[in-house]
Design a protein around this motif. Structure first.
Motif, short mmCIF file in Angstrom:
data_model
loop_
_atom_site.label_atom_id
_atom_site.label_comp_id
_atom_site.label_asym_id
_atom_site.label_seq_id
_atom_site.Cartn_x
_atom_site.Cartn_y
_atom_site.Cartn_z
N GLY A 78 0.97 -1.31 0.12
CA GLY A 78 0.14 -0.18 -0.02
C GLY A 78 0.97 1.28 -0.08
O GLY A 78 0.59 2.38 -0.92
N LYS A 79 1.90 1.27 0.77
CA LYS A 79 2.95 2.41 0.92
C LYS A 79 3.56 2.69 -0.60
O LYS A 79 3.76 3.52 -0.93
N VAL A 80 4.12 1.66 -0.95
CA VAL A 80 4.95 1.67 -2.13
C VAL A 80 4.04 1.89 -3.26
O VAL A 80 4.43 2.94 -4.18
N GLU A 85 2.61 6.24 -7.40
CA GLU A 85 1.65 6.97 -8.01
C GLU A 85 1.91 8.37 -7.71
O GLU A 85 1.52 8.88 -8.82
N CYS A 86 2.51 8.64 -6.69
CA CYS A 86 2.94 10.00 -6.30
C CYS A 86 3.96 10.41 -7.82
O CYS A 86 3.90 11.50 -7.93
N ILE A 87 4.93 9.71 -7.65
CA ILE A 87 6.12 9.79 -8.69
C ILE A 87 5.41 10.07 -10.02
O ILE A 87 5.79 10.87 -11.07
N ALA A 88 4.46 9.10 -10.44
CA ALA A 88 3.72 9.00 -11.68
C ALA A 88 3.05 10.40 -12.08
O ALA A 88 2.96 11.05 -13.19
N GLU A 89 2.39 10.72 -10.76
CA GLU A 89 1.64 12.03 -11.08
C GLU A 89 2.34 13.22 -11.28
O GLU A 89 2.09 14.18 -11.86
N GLY A 90 3.57 13.37 -10.54
CA GLY A 90 4.49 14.52 -10.66
C GLY A 90 5.03 14.41 -12.11
O GLY A 90 5.24 15.40 -12.80
#
Length: 317
Positions: A78-80, A85-90
């Protein structure tokens, strides 16, 4: 609490292991994860073992025909997943903040580029500012789809193996020369009067346009003197300079015929058949950039045919 400026090196595992872990945990399959990542199953297993050694815990329960996440693995997934997803969004935000320029390589004959395509390129560029068109003049047919070129435009009868050919425009062919040459050596009432030549030709494996024209006009060109030149651009320059008779490709020499820097050598001898300009593409669907260029040049070719037909009716393309 961790300071925001504290180094992450000690706590971060190798980042490749996290990408592999996310794929395996999402699919619950080493085999399907390997297919997604385009690596071997053993490479996936190695990365998971490396991550488990780094963490000091088992992330998966391995059964005979299946795997499942351990409690620690489920929490960690869940954390990974959120972090990736945060990296992909950025990444998407940065990519979207600037225009993405796509390079499109088009192989073609320099004569077609010089006398037809460059006159229309501004229209394509204005409509497609995100496509950087690279014109690659070449006599040989490029290996489209294999890195040499994305698309090609070729002149002939459309019979090239292992590619898809789509007709852009049929060509209209008749011998042309300078007005000075015609006044000095003509008039030529029929094809038989061309016996003194010389015929100006570009190097080719087969001079199919002269063959087709001579068959239509029932004449033998084998004994007429010929001058072989590197490409069709040089052929046209030599003809305009009064050095002989060239085969006039009307789609390319329209302006010269209008300004009379070239004139038709023989009246009523025009060949109109299967010879023309073809868009050559690899088998299979085109990517977005290639597809947009293909649509544009098909419409540009159709518009040229319609505009030059006089009454709006010309050969079907």
């Amino acid at each position: 609490m961790h300071r925001l400026d504290a180094p992450l090196t000690h706590d971060l595992p190798p980042l490749l292991t996290l990408r592999v872990f996310e794929a395996v945990a999402r699919r619950l399959s080493f085999v399907r994860a390997a297919e997604e990542l385009a690596v071997t199953q053993s490479a996936v297993s190695h990365q998971i073992q490396k991550l488990e050694q780094h963490l000091g815990v088992s992330l998966f329960v391995r059964r005979t025909r299946s795997i499942e996440l351990t409690p620690e693995g489920g929490v960690y997934y869940g954390k990974v997943r959120r972090a990736l997803e945060c990296i992909a969004e950025g990444t998407r935000e940065i990519r979207g903040s600037k225009a993405r320029i796509t390079s499109l390589k088009v192989s073609l004959l320099s004569s077609f580029a010089t006398h037809w395509l460059v006159l229309r390129l501004a229209e394509f560029s204005v409509a497609n500012p995100d496509i950087q068109l690279q014109l690659m003049p070449s006599i040989e047919l490029a290996n489209v789809g294999a890195g040499a070129a994305d698309l090609a435009i070729r002149y002939g009868e459309g019979e090239w193996p292992n590619v898809r050919s789509s007709l852009l425009m049929r060509e209209r062919l008749s011998p042309v020369c300078s007005a000075e040459y015609l006044a000095r050596h003509g008039p030529f009432a029929s094809a038989a009067d061309l016996r003194d030549g010389p015929l100006l030709m570009s190097y080719a494996h087969r001079h199919f346009e002269w063959d087709a024209w001579s068959a239509l006009n029932r004449c033998d060109l084998s004994r007429i003197p010929k001058i072989m030149l590197h490409d069709y651009n040089i052929v046209l320059e030599a003809a305009a300079a009064g050095q002989g008779i060239a085969m006039g490709r009307h789609r390319l020499v329209e302006r010269r015929l209008i300004t009379k820097t070239l004139v038709e050598a023989i009246p009523n001898s025009t060949y109109e058949g299967s010879i023309g300009y073809w868009l050559v593409s690899p088998d299979g669907p085109l990517d977005q950039s290639a597809g947009r260029f293909a649509d544009w040049i098909q419409k540009a070719g159709a518009a040229h045919v319609l505009a030059s037909s006089g009454d709006g009716i010309d050969e079907q393309i």
